[in-house]
Enzyme design. Sequence first.
Site, PDB file in Angstrom:
ATOM      1  N   VAL A  72       0.836  -1.207   0.000  1.00 22.55           N
ATOM      2  CA  VAL A  72       0.000   0.000   0.000  1.00 22.55           C
ATOM      3  C   VAL A  72       0.870   1.256   0.000  1.00 22.55           C
ATOM      4  CG1 VAL A  72      -1.678   1.330   1.336  1.00 22.55           C
ATOM      5  CG2 VAL A  72      -1.975  -1.135   1.068  1.00 22.55           C
ATOM      6  N   ASP A  73       1.888   1.275   0.855  1.00 24.39           N
ATOM      7  CA  ASP A  73       2.803   2.416   0.866  1.00 24.39           C
ATOM      8  C   ASP A  73       3.462   2.603  -0.495  1.00 24.39           C
ATOM      9  OD1 ASP A  73       2.580   3.482   3.424  1.00 24.39           O
ATOM     10  OD2 ASP A  73       4.024   2.087   4.282  1.00 24.39           O
TER      11      ASP A  73
END
Length: 380
Positions: free
Chosen positions: A174-175
């Site tokens: 996600v990052d």
Amino acid sequence: MTTTQVANVGALQGIKVLDLSRILGGPLCGQILGDHGADVLKVEPPQGDDTRSWGPPFRDGVASYYLGLNRNKRVQFMDLASAEGQARVRDLMAQADVVVENFKTGTMEKWGIGYAQMQHEFPHLVWCRVTGFGADGPLGSLPGYDAAIQAMAGLMSINGEADRDPLRVGLPVVDMVTGLNAVIGVLLALHERGRSGLGQLVDASLYDAGISLLHPHAANWFMSGKVPGRSGNAHPNIYPYDVVNTGSAPIFLAVGNDRQFRLMCQHLGQAALADDTRFATAGQRSVHRDVLKPLLEQAFAAHDGVQLAEDLMAIGVPAAPVLNVEQALQAPHTAHREMVVKMGDYTGLGAPVKLSRTPASYRFAPLTEGSAFLDAANDC
């Protein structure tokens, strides 16, 4: 690939980026922009980016985690909560084309250097804000963390074996996708600025990135209303698209159509499987996957996995050995694609986007110091 100081011929040469971000999404965005020629000046708080301590391993007190996200930048320390730091960063904003920041919503505004305050003073600025959930809405302004977003966005619910607990994806997906989205947003805004002369706010949130990763599970749910579950290594829509055992190491099959399935069966001396009505079409193979998998593994038992994967690829059937990280980074094709780069005692992953005339370059190793943007003539 061993890299020394090289000329900057990147597509973003001449673009000045002020990177005020920490941790992963923002710094990854800054590194990618730097790889492609932007002059990136990073400002860290007096104690440094938190990821400097995210180890082991460490080199000279700095964690590998930090080194993997902060090349092609020059770094200085500054206290933005102080009047001196705020005055200095305003000077840098006046010179910059892009600001990247991921402070908690309201923090920079409290210091008098937020987007709304700077927008009128520096209308040319493309301002990229990386947040957990965005600035408003039910979860707006709350802090976001990769694993928590994986849980909230449904990613953990579809990751792992069907009979086991939900599982976090084994990398900060996600990052990283948020960082990629931030790069895309910056490039879009720079392109539009060429017409209007005006910058704008690029809003990249971890939550949006997590939700955006749900294909094909979201598409399946939109159509069927059935809540997706975990299917281990297997694809929810396609089969065989799974890890299968062989006579030695397991391999991954990625058979996407009927032609590939028939080629594989013929190679194995199992042509009858391709004619079986339960397996003759993609849809039927997916429905009858629990029957098909043991039949394939029985046929694979007489083969060495690595050799079988090579042979299947050679005839047009997507297959791959399951490698560990060391094996992947040392693979000949990794070297051929220049996906490992070295600068002195720094080793990192290469840029995955290859441009023919203006390729990425590696000019500054992590921890290179700098307090001002480069003159165009000195942009090495």
